[in-house]
Design a protein around this motif. Structure first.
Motif, PDB file in Angstrom:
ATOM      1  N   VAL A 255       0.843  -1.189   0.000  1.00 53.85           N
ATOM      2  CA  VAL A 255       0.000   0.000   0.000  1.00 53.85           C
ATOM      3  C   VAL A 255       0.882   1.244   0.000  1.00 53.85           C
ATOM      4  O   VAL A 255       1.826   1.344   0.795  1.00 53.85           O
ATOM      5  N   SER A 256       0.590   2.193  -0.883  1.00 51.90           N
ATOM      6  CA  SER A 256       1.311   3.459  -0.934  1.00 51.90           C
ATOM      7  C   SER A 256       0.303   4.592  -1.057  1.00 51.90           C
ATOM      8  O   SER A 256      -0.533   4.584  -1.962  1.00 51.90           O
ATOM      9  N   THR A 257       0.381   5.539  -0.138  1.00 53.68           N
ATOM     10  CA  THR A 257      -0.500   6.711  -0.190  1.00 53.68           C
ATOM     11  C   THR A 257       0.321   7.954   0.122  1.00 53.68           C
ATOM     12  O   THR A 257       1.443   7.877   0.635  1.00 53.68           O
ATOM     13  N   LYS A 258      -0.265   9.104  -0.157  1.00 51.98           N
ATOM     14  CA  LYS A 258       0.372  10.377   0.198  1.00 51.98           C
ATOM     15  C   LYS A 258      -0.700  11.311   0.735  1.00 51.98           C
ATOM     16  O   LYS A 258      -1.732  11.541   0.097  1.00 51.98           O
ATOM     17  N   LEU A 259      -0.450  11.827   1.945  1.00 57.86           N
ATOM     18  CA  LEU A 259      -1.328  12.815   2.542  1.00 57.86           C
ATOM     19  C   LEU A 259      -0.885  14.207   2.106  1.00 57.86           C
ATOM     20  O   LEU A 259       0.278  14.585   2.289  1.00 57.86           O
ATOM     21  N   ILE A 285      -9.128  23.779   6.461  1.00 59.04           N
ATOM     22  CA  ILE A 285      -8.245  22.645   6.158  1.00 59.04           C
ATOM     23  C   ILE A 285      -8.762  21.933   4.918  1.00 59.04           C
ATOM     24  O   ILE A 285      -9.925  21.527   4.863  1.00 59.04           O
ATOM     25  N   ASP A 286      -7.910  21.793   3.919  1.00 57.71           N
ATOM     26  CA  ASP A 286      -8.182  20.968   2.742  1.00 57.71           C
ATOM     27  C   ASP A 286      -7.177  19.828   2.741  1.00 57.71           C
ATOM     28  O   ASP A 286      -5.974  20.053   2.935  1.00 57.71           O
ATOM     29  N   TYR A 287      -7.668  18.626   2.507  1.00 60.91           N
ATOM     30  CA  TYR A 287      -6.706  17.528   2.518  1.00 60.91           C
ATOM     31  C   TYR A 287      -7.110  16.439   1.534  1.00 60.91           C
ATOM     32  O   TYR A 287      -8.263  16.288   1.135  1.00 60.91           O
ATOM     33  N   SER A 288      -6.094  15.695   1.139  1.00 58.07           N
ATOM     34  CA  SER A 288      -6.269  14.523   0.294  1.00 58.07           C
ATOM     35  C   SER A 288      -5.339  13.440   0.810  1.00 58.07           C
ATOM     36  O   SER A 288      -4.171  13.711   1.111  1.00 58.07           O
ATOM     37  N   ASP A 289      -5.861  12.243   0.934  1.00 56.75           N
ATOM     38  CA  ASP A 289      -5.051  11.099   1.364  1.00 56.75           C
ATOM     39  C   ASP A 289      -5.321   9.977   0.378  1.00 56.75           C
ATOM     40  O   ASP A 289      -6.232   9.174   0.560  1.00 56.75           O
ATOM     41  N   SER A 290      -4.557   9.956  -0.707  1.00 58.48           N
ATOM     42  CA  SER A 290      -4.854   9.083  -1.846  1.00 58.48           C
ATOM     43  C   SER A 290      -3.642   8.246  -2.212  1.00 58.48           C
ATOM     44  O   SER A 290      -2.514   8.553  -1.843  1.00 58.48           O
ATOM     45  N   GLY A 291      -3.905   7.180  -2.975  1.00 61.94           N
ATOM     46  CA  GLY A 291      -2.805   6.325  -3.383  1.00 61.94           C
ATOM     47  C   GLY A 291      -3.293   5.030  -3.992  1.00 61.94           C
ATOM     48  O   GLY A 291      -4.331   4.978  -4.653  1.00 61.94           O
ATOM     49  N   ILE A 292      -2.567   3.952  -3.734  1.00 60.50           N
ATOM     50  CA  ILE A 292      -2.818   2.680  -4.415  1.00 60.50           C
ATOM     51  C   ILE A 292      -2.502   1.520  -3.487  1.00 60.50           C
ATOM     52  O   ILE A 292      -1.649   1.619  -2.599  1.00 60.50           O
ATOM     53  N   SER A 293      -3.211   0.423  -3.679  1.00 60.62           N
ATOM     54  CA  SER A 293      -2.927  -0.828  -2.982  1.00 60.62           C
ATOM     55  C   SER A 293      -2.882  -1.935  -4.030  1.00 60.62           C
ATOM     56  O   SER A 293      -3.806  -2.052  -4.849  1.00 60.62           O
ATOM     57  N   ARG A 294      -1.819  -2.724  -4.034  1.00 64.11           N
ATOM     58  CA  ARG A 294      -1.696  -3.844  -4.980  1.00 64.11           C
ATOM     59  C   ARG A 294      -1.333  -5.114  -4.226  1.00 64.11           C
ATOM     60  O   ARG A 294      -0.493  -5.099  -3.319  1.00 64.11           O
ATOM     61  N   GLY A 295      -1.962  -6.207  -4.632  1.00 65.08           N
ATOM     62  CA  GLY A 295      -1.645  -7.471  -3.995  1.00 65.08           C
ATOM     63  C   GLY A 295      -2.596  -8.558  -4.436  1.00 65.08           C
ATOM     64  O   GLY A 295      -3.307  -8.419  -5.438  1.00 65.08           O
ATOM     65  N   ILE A 296      -2.607  -9.645  -3.686  1.00 66.28           N
ATOM     66  CA  ILE A 296      -3.445 -10.783  -4.040  1.00 66.28           C
ATOM     67  C   ILE A 296      -4.420 -11.087  -2.912  1.00 66.28           C
ATOM     68  O   ILE A 296      -4.182 -10.786  -1.743  1.00 66.28           O
ATOM     69  N   ILE A 297      -5.542 -11.685  -3.295  1.00 65.23           N
ATOM     70  CA  ILE A 297      -6.505 -12.219  -2.351  1.00 65.23           C
ATOM     71  C   ILE A 297      -7.017 -13.516  -2.962  1.00 65.23           C
ATOM     72  O   ILE A 297      -7.344 -13.562  -4.147  1.00 65.23           O
ATOM     73  N   GLY A 318      -3.692 -25.498  -6.900  1.00 69.76           N
ATOM     74  CA  GLY A 318      -4.846 -24.809  -7.467  1.00 69.76           C
ATOM     75  C   GLY A 318      -4.796 -23.311  -7.253  1.00 69.76           C
ATOM     76  O   GLY A 318      -5.828 -22.662  -7.061  1.00 69.76           O
ATOM     77  N   ALA A 319      -3.580 -22.754  -7.289  1.00 72.06           N
ATOM     78  CA  ALA A 319      -3.424 -21.321  -7.033  1.00 72.06           C
ATOM     79  C   ALA A 319      -4.024 -20.512  -8.175  1.00 72.06           C
ATOM     80  O   ALA A 319      -3.569 -20.597  -9.318  1.00 72.06           O
ATOM     81  N   ASN A 320      -5.036 -19.732  -7.842  1.00 74.76           N
ATOM     82  CA  ASN A 320      -5.705 -18.892  -8.835  1.00 74.76           C
ATOM     83  C   ASN A 320      -6.001 -17.544  -8.195  1.00 74.76           C
ATOM     84  O   ASN A 320      -7.150 -17.189  -7.938  1.00 74.76           O
ATOM     85  N   PRO A 321      -4.949 -16.764  -7.913  1.00 71.74           N
ATOM     86  CA  PRO A 321      -5.126 -15.548  -7.115  1.00 71.74           C
ATOM     87  C   PRO A 321      -5.863 -14.455  -7.877  1.00 71.74           C
ATOM     88  O   PRO A 321      -5.754 -14.321  -9.085  1.00 71.74           O
ATOM     89  N   VAL A 322      -6.618 -13.685  -7.116  1.00 70.40           N
ATOM     90  CA  VAL A 322      -7.167 -12.433  -7.636  1.00 70.40           C
ATOM     91  C   VAL A 322      -6.109 -11.369  -7.403  1.00 70.40           C
ATOM     92  O   VAL A 322      -5.804 -11.025  -6.257  1.00 70.40           O
ATOM     93  N   PHE A 323      -5.537 -10.871  -8.475  1.00 71.69           N
ATOM     94  CA  PHE A 323      -4.570  -9.791  -8.366  1.00 71.69           C
ATOM     95  C   PHE A 323      -5.350  -8.479  -8.361  1.00 71.69           C
ATOM     96  O   PHE A 323      -5.976  -8.110  -9.349  1.00 71.69           O
ATOM     97  N   ARG A 324      -5.321  -7.809  -7.230  1.00 70.84           N
ATOM     98  CA  ARG A 324      -6.136  -6.613  -7.052  1.00 70.84           C
ATOM     99  C   ARG A 324      -5.285  -5.354  -7.144  1.00 70.84           C
ATOM    100  O   ARG A 324      -4.236  -5.253  -6.498  1.00 70.84           O
ATOM    101  N   THR A 325      -5.779  -4.416  -7.905  1.00 72.88           N
ATOM    102  CA  THR A 325      -5.219  -3.078  -7.950  1.00 72.88           C
ATOM    103  C   THR A 325      -6.309  -2.142  -7.454  1.00 72.88           C
ATOM    104  O   THR A 325      -7.319  -1.941  -8.125  1.00 72.88           O
ATOM    105  N   ASP A 326      -6.101  -1.593  -6.260  1.00 71.21           N
ATOM    106  CA  ASP A 326      -7.145  -0.828  -5.583  1.00 71.21           C
ATOM    107  C   ASP A 326      -6.727   0.630  -5.445  1.00 71.21           C
ATOM    108  O   ASP A 326      -5.974   0.994  -4.522  1.00 71.21           O
ATOM    109  N   PRO A 327      -7.189   1.504  -6.334  1.00 68.74           N
ATOM    110  CA  PRO A 327      -6.908   2.931  -6.166  1.00 68.74           C
ATOM    111  C   PRO A 327      -7.737   3.521  -5.039  1.00 68.74           C
ATOM    112  O   PRO A 327      -8.867   3.092  -4.788  1.00 68.74           O
ATOM    113  N   ARG A 328      -7.167   4.516  -4.380  1.00 70.64           N
ATOM    114  CA  ARG A 328      -7.854   5.166  -3.266  1.00 70.64           C
ATOM    115  C   ARG A 328      -7.780   6.673  -3.457  1.00 70.64           C
ATOM    116  O   ARG A 328      -6.705   7.221  -3.691  1.00 70.64           O
TER     117      ARG A 328
END
Length: 969
Positions: A255-259, A285-297, A318-328
């Motif tokens: 997981v990588s984000t930037k505040l 106050i204005d803020y953004s805390d956004s980024g990306i998460s990549r991995g398997i489930i 029987g490895a059949n992973p869901v490779f997830r790319t989750d933007p935030r």
């Protein structure tokens, strides 16, 4: 009025007007007294801050802790949260690696009152609690934490009250402060589009005009701070026939984000004479805390396992992973505006008017883009991959793989969901009918059609307050001051929970990741044994139309059942009398008071129910929620809240304090919603249950209902504190406090069995829909956990009954404990040790609710130790905090609040700095340079599975370093 005879140092510090407890009137009086009696003694750095905090604690009639800066923009931490977490009785809670939440005596921030300059403060979170890391230290001059209450304290909570303070320019020195920092995280980014460095910039100034009758303070702060974490988790653990313990499923993500945060704080003060004081302040106050998460489930199945218990090796098959790319993308803003006017009618009486408004908005988006070896059910078992693994108490680590090379090749990686998780699309079955066949020879269907999801929630909140107060000195042998007032507040909070199922345009087939989506670098999952994997833009298929979106709000009842609006109108009358008298040679002082609090609360929302067209609350097929789903509720009630604070000076600068009071905390907003929903499990094995109460008790039911309760009363507690405080020097003190809370009301989870064909809690509603809630047996055989026999073509119907869960009042309990605090300057032992000292505290909490549940935020043990050394402009401090395991809650799946546990954690931070004022170099006067580090021991956040002793979740953040330059002139 002071309870003791302080030293000249303490009195000088109180007289500067920086003492946050003091009203403007009191600050002016003490300043005049100090000018006549003592010279102002300048004490800077951590020693100066500790002396100021000690002076606040000594002079208060309540039991308090305090943080003080020597000047605006000079608190030592990146946010006020980190400073608060080191105070006695307080414990910090990390969110994404940063201290954000605060517990006081075992009560999470939702049960703590938070104010800014005495006014109630809202946050940008899901509930009442304030995210303290939202407030940069550069705009603060300090904070006061009330552990006991008094009648004129308008913002209260069972746990206590945190009052944050910004500068009052006419009581501060004229300064301009420039602050710049470079931040570096030791944990590098595992995702190529983000990095591990950030910066902080701030400008603060205080100026006075018109013969010091007008003061202006302005603070501008801009922050960019990275957060990189490695998150490991499992679905659970199971023991196989050989006694080996293995996970049932895995969840590993980088997981990588930037505040990014921009803050403006402005204060204008007008005091043309001793009779009138006007303060106008703005916070934006204005803020953004956004980024990306990549991995398997993925589910986990293993073969060829050797070893015993938790220690084994083997092959995942029987490895059949869901490779997830989750933007935030999380973006929010908060504005608070306030006007305070104080006018002295004569030498003894004054009136005060305070009006304020604050608003916040937040948009929180979490996307999910799925990819893998191929669409679910498109591959045979022989086409799936395998991995070698090692299992231990730390969890699973992979050592090699076969047939999974597609995860690193964007041409082979398929933009499709590898697992058949499309059950939520059941009501759109016809949309996904096709002649294309799965590997088993049957056509693809809606179960294979979920390739992603778009989650987002919008929050808005507004709070308006108005206060009128009269203060007067009384000529009496006992009572010397009286305060009377009225306060009104109007709060509205709204949540809109939305989501969309995503299906790739290639359905029922699949295609590789488009080249224009792919970043030049890869994502690093080698720490989990998964190698380097494709990094692509997870929002791109949502933006360019590659995904077809279906509104989850029309498909999932819990979405609309989690959208709501809650409103509270609170009217408070209060009176407080301050007193002072002698008991022999001892001075007794304090206050006694009463609040009468009248509340009118209400909520509107929806009851999410699937209709005859298989849509949620949309019988008209117009994609608009039907009015029949609307629901509302509320309550009117009042409370009488007495308070007593006593302080007895048993010897010079030695105080015994006793406090007794009744406090309330409003129920959690997510629990006060009028909304609810009817949920139904689509799995045939959960539907094929005998239609008896006994069978439902044994096997469960596909039916469930959940709802909030807009009639919930506040949490209530009767509180007693007994404290001994010994202020043995200008810089040192020792205190011991015992506290006891008798909880008269706490919200508890209620449940009852209801008939879903005739719901007595909803006017006898029948939720069953033929063709949607029943199933057709596909072949002769036994179905469900009770092995019910059915022939092919038989209709399988669910049982009538199920569970209704809700929230209700009535839970009782006790919370008791003690705090030991010591601030020890070593110069009391020897002048050669001047500048060296230790500040330490230990808190023990014993909490027990009648039903055995834990209080969110309650750690049994916590401590804080800070060692410091300051001499000739050089300063060094190192601090460690520790708290034992505790229950909390957070936003989980479908944007709803869910319980979570945190294991014991110990954090270490340090700072070294040099103030060039004492360097003898005039050009560098006003410059301070510092280097600080947090999480220096690289502590992970772990949760240990109670049954197996194995890590069930882990978050790794790494240390963070900050190089800071602060220049004041």
């Amino acid at each position: 009025m002071l309870n003791f005879k302080p030293s000249k140092v303490a009195l000088a510090i109180l007289s500067t007007g920086l003492v946050a407890l003091s009203s403007p009137t009191y600050a002016a009086e003490t300043e005049k007294a100090a000018e006549k009696e003592v010279e102002v003694i300048q004490v800077t750095g951590i020693r100066g801050s500790l002396i100021k905090s000690q002076a606040i604690k000594m002079s208060s009639s309540s039991i308090v802790e305090a943080i003080s800066a020597e000047d605006i923009g000079k608190l030592p931490d990146s946010s006020i949260a980190e400073s608060l977490a080191r105070l006695p009785g307080l414990a910090g809670e990390r969110s994404n690696g940063r201290t954000s939440g605060i517990s006081i005596r075992g009560f999470k921030e939702d049960f703590i009152g938070t104010s800014l300059n005495g006014r109630e403060l809202i946050g940008i979170g899901d509930n009442r609690g304030v995210e303290y890391d939202l407030y940069p230290s550069e705009i603060m001059t300090g904070a006061t934490i009330y552990k006991s209450t008094q009648a004129d304290l308008m913002v209260q909570g069972i746990g206590g009250t945190v009052d944050l303070q910004t500068v009052r320019p006419l009581q501060a020195e004229e300064t301009i402060t420039l602050n710049g920092s470079y931040e570096l995280g030791e944990q590098e980014s595992d995702n190529p589009e983000l990095d591990n460095n950030g910066h902080r910039l701030a400008l603060s100034f205080v100026n006075k005009f018109a013969d010091d009758t007008i003061g202006v303070a302005l603070s501008l702060a801009k922050t960019e701070t990275p957060n990189n974490q490695r998150r490991y988790g499992v679905w659970g653990y199971a023991t196989n026939d050989d006694g080996q313990i293995l996970p049932t499923g895995l969840d590993s993500h980088s997981v990588s984000t930037k505040l990014e945060r921009e803050t403006i704080s402005a204060v204008v003060q007008y005091q043309p004479n001793d009779d009138l004081n006007v303060v106008f302040d703005i916070l934006d106050i204005d803020y953004s805390d956004s980024g990306i998460s990549r991995g398997i489930i993925q589910p986990f199945s293993a073969a060829n396992v050797t070893g015993t218990g938790v220690n084994s090796t083997g092959t995942e098959v029987g490895a059949n992973p869901v490779f997830r790319t989750d933007p935030r993308e999380k973006e929010g803003e908060l504005q608070a505006v306030g006007l305070n006017v104080e006018y002295f009618v004569n030498d003894d009486w004054s009136i005060e008017v305070d009006i304020a408004n604050s608003e916040s908005k937040k948009h929180d988006l979490r996307g999910e883009s799925y990819a893998g070896l191929g669409r679910s059910d498109s591959l045979t078992s022989s086409q799936l991959g395998s991995r070698e693994f090692v299992m231990s108490n730390s969890g699973v680590f992979f050592t090699g793989s076969t047939g999974l090379g597609a995860l690193s090749d964007p041409a082979l990686l398929q933009l499709a969901g590898p697992q058949a998780w499309g059950g939520g699309l059941a009501s759109l079955e016809s949309q996904f009918q096709t002649t294309e066949l799965r590997a088993n020879g049957t056509p693809f269907n809606y179960l294979n059609a979920q390739d992603g999801f778009l989650n987002f929630a919008d929050f808005t909140e507004e709070l308006t307050t108005a206060k009128f107060e009269v203060n007067g000195n009384v000529d009496s042998k006992f009572i010397n001051r009286v305060t009377l007032g009225v306060n009104y507040s109007d709060r509205t909070k709204e949540k809109v929970n939305k989501g969309f199922f995503a299906t790739a345009a290639s359905y029922p087939l699949s295609t590789g990741i488009p080249a224009e989506y792919v970043y030049s670098g890869t994502a690093d999952l080698t720490w989990a044994g998964l190698g380097n994997v494709v990094a692509y833009d997870g929002l791109a298929p949502f933006r360019d139309g590659t995904y077809t979106l279906n509104d989850a709000g029309l498909l999932e009842p819990d979405r609309i059942g989690d959208s709501f609006e809650v409103e509270e109108k609170v009217f408070t009358l209060y009176v407080k009398a301050d007193f002072e008298t002698d008991i022999g040679d001892m001075l007794l002082s304090g206050n006694i008071g009463l609040q009468y609090v009248d509340t009118d609360q209400s909520s509107t929302g929806f009851i999410g129910v699937v209709g005859s067209n298989f849509k949620v609350c949309d019988d008209n097929n117009d994609d608009i929620v039907d009015n029949v789903c609307l629901t509302s509720g509320g309550a009117d009630y009042s409370h009488v809240l007495p308070s007593l604070n006593l302080s007895l000076e048993v010897a010079e600068n030695q105080l015994v304090r006793f406090t007794a009071n009744k406090t309330i905390s409003r129920a959690r907003i997510d629990q006060m919603k009028a909304s609810g929903f009817i949920n139904y499990a689509q799995n045939i094995d959960q539907i094929a249950i005998p239609n008896t109460l006994e069978a439902v008790d044994t096997y469960g039911s596909p039916w469930s209902k959940s709802a909030g309760n807009p009639e919930l009363r506040p949490l209530e507690a009767n509180n007693i504190d007994i404290a001994y405080e010994n202020y043995f020097s200008d810089e040192g003190y020792f205190s011991l406090t015992y506290f006891y809370k008798d909880i008269e009301n706490w919200t508890r989870d209620g449940d009852q069995t209801i008939n879903f064909r005739n719901d007595e809690t909803n006017g006898g509603a029948d939720y069953f829909i033929a063709g949607y809630h029943d199933r057709v047996a596909s072949e002769d055989g036994l179905y469900g956990p009770a092995n019910l026999p059915f022939s092919a073509g038989d209709i399988i119907t669910p049982p009538d009954s199920g569970t209704f869960t809700f929230f209700e009042d009535g839970l009782k309990g006790t919370v008791k404990g003690y705090e030991i605090t010591a601030n020890i300057p070593f110069n009391m032992f020897s002048e050669t040790l001047d500048g060296l000292g230790v500040a330490a505290s230990k808190t023990y909490v014993d909490a027990e609710l009648e039903d055995g549940t834990a209080i969110p935020g309650q750690s049994d043990h916590s401590y804080s130790v800070t060692a410091y050394y300051q001499v000739n402009g050089f300063e060094f401090r190192i601090a460690t905090t520790k708290r034992s395991a505790y229950l909390t809650y957070e936003r989980g799946g479908s944007n709803k609040i869910s319980d979570a546990t945190r294991d014991e954690i110990r954090l270490v931070d340090a700072q070294i700095s040099y103030n060039f004022d004492e360097s003898g170099i005039d050009a560098l006067k006003g410059l301070t340079m510092s280097l600080s580090g947090t999480n220096l021991t690289d502590e992970d956040e772990e949760t240990i599975d109670d049954d197996t002793g194995i890590v069930s979740s882990r978050r790794q953040f790494g240390p963070t370093y900050l190089l800071n330059l602060n220049y004041s002139f």
